[in-house]
Design an enzyme around this catalytic site. Sequence first.
Site, short mmCIF file in Angstrom:
data_model
loop_
_atom_site.label_atom_id
_atom_site.label_comp_id
_atom_site.label_asym_id
_atom_site.label_seq_id
_atom_site.Cartn_x
_atom_site.Cartn_y
_atom_site.Cartn_z
N HIS A 33 -31.48 10.05 41.42
CA HIS A 33 -31.47 11.01 42.51
C HIS A 33 -32.14 10.43 43.74
O HIS A 33 -32.80 9.39 43.67
CB HIS A 33 -32.17 12.31 42.10
N LYS A 41 -36.44 14.09 45.76
CA LYS A 41 -36.46 15.01 44.61
C LYS A 41 -37.85 15.02 43.98
O LYS A 41 -38.43 13.97 43.69
CB LYS A 41 -35.41 14.60 43.58
#
Length: 267
Positions: free
Chosen positions: A152, A156
């Site tokens: 990600h 995040k």
Amino acid sequence: MVIKVAVAGAKGRMGNQVVSAILENDDLELVAIFDLHGVGEELTQGIKINSPDEMETVLQRVKPHVLVDFTNATAAVENVKVAARNNVKLVVGTTGFSASQFKELEDAITGHVPAIISPNFSIGVNVFWKLIAEAARQLQAYQYHMEIVEMHHSHKKDAPSGTAVKAAEILSNYSTKGTGKFVYGRQGITGERTDEEIGIHAVRAGEIVGEHTVLYAGKGERLEITHRAQSREAFSQGAIKAIEWISRKERSRIYSMDEMLKELEQG
């Protein structure tokens, strides 16, 4: 009937994408937005950002049918409680809940309001979960090792992702002896890998939207199943379907994306 929708976490990556998708849908009406940042700022079409502290007052005034939450675990628990006691249905895509926090969600929702909660609203990811379960079932007898790698963007906050956690839970049903031992990355002299281990590895870098791979490794071969999100539109479109679907539900409990997809598939 036009479905009136409120969004919590409207300035976040997913919240902002959901807001845009709602505005493009003639069957939905955006009636309120909440975020810790930019309170008072006009985000879109004359609708100003409200503080989460004002949520109860605002919900009582605009009376939305559904509240969508893409915030963080701590904030989402409180938002769900406010929505539930005001009879507002819920679509929750927030991840990172502890066991005790999820119990709070269950207590607030069950018997009070219908809600759909999922760590991932992508249609493809929900198919991905079914595929990894079937592969694990068929390979179970051959003692294939199973590992998860998720990637990600650098912003995040939780790791591993909610999608990876659910994937691990699915795989644990098919691990050796029927119980998975989750190992979060490896470092140092770890000793030989045991058959019941399920490795979970998180990559955080750049602007990666989201990628999840489950690797099955046996003697002389490996199988990999991967889902890649190319844009957040994959998640927002699934959230829109969830808004429309949960708005028609009357039984007050937590529903899953799997239940929604099965019902939609049956027509």
